[in-house]
Design a protein around this motif. Structure first.
Motif, PDB file in Angstrom:
ATOM      1  N   SER A 179      83.307  77.789  40.030  1.00  0.00           N
ATOM      2  CA  SER A 179      82.157  78.678  40.155  1.00  0.00           C
ATOM      3  C   SER A 179      81.621  79.049  38.776  1.00  0.00           C
ATOM      4  CB  SER A 179      82.518  79.945  40.934  1.00  0.00           C
ATOM      5  OG  SER A 179      83.377  80.771  40.180  1.00  0.00           O
TER       6      SER A 179
ATOM      7  N   GLY B 106      75.967  77.342  48.427  1.00  0.00           N
ATOM      8  CA  GLY B 106      76.881  77.806  47.394  1.00  0.00           C
ATOM      9  C   GLY B 106      76.343  78.892  46.485  1.00  0.00           C
TER      10      GLY B 106
ATOM     11  N   THR C 272      81.556  76.097  44.280  1.00  0.00           N
ATOM     12  CA  THR C 272      81.984  74.969  45.097  1.00  0.00           C
ATOM     13  C   THR C 272      83.398  75.299  45.580  1.00  0.00           C
ATOM     14  OG1 THR C 272      82.982  73.762  43.259  1.00  0.00           O
ATOM     15  CG2 THR C 272      80.625  73.390  43.656  1.00  0.00           C
TER      16      THR C 272
END
Length: 88
Positions: A69, A45, A65
């Motif tokens: 963010s 991520g 995710t």
């Protein structure tokens, strides 16, 4: 005032890099510039995005995710900032 962009972007095969380049016309500046940069996916991520906005450089470091963010911004390589987003 308006700005108009023509942008090309492509994720490169077999490497986690997606470069972009734009041709931008700004009514405010009454001229063209050429912003460019790339998103570099690190892992889990995290990503980096070095960029040039047609005038000055910046660096973004993000964690994302599926729904949220957080991005740390180093504008002009002088000023820090943060951006947070959440999708619902």
């Amino acid at each position: 005032e308006q700005a108009y962009y023509l942008t090309a972007a492509k994720r490169l095969p077999r490497v986690p890099i997606a470069p972009y380049v734009s041709l931008n016309y700004s009514e405010w500046d009454e001229g063209f510039n050429i912003p460019f940069g790339a998103t570099i996916d690190l892992s889990h991520g995290f990503s980096l995005q070095p960029m040039y906005d047609g005038d000055r450089g910046h660096l973004l470091a993000s964690f994302a995710t599926n729904r949220a963010s957080v991005t740390f911004v180093w504008a002009w390589f002088e000023e820090p900032g943060i951006a947070v987003s959440y999708g619902f």
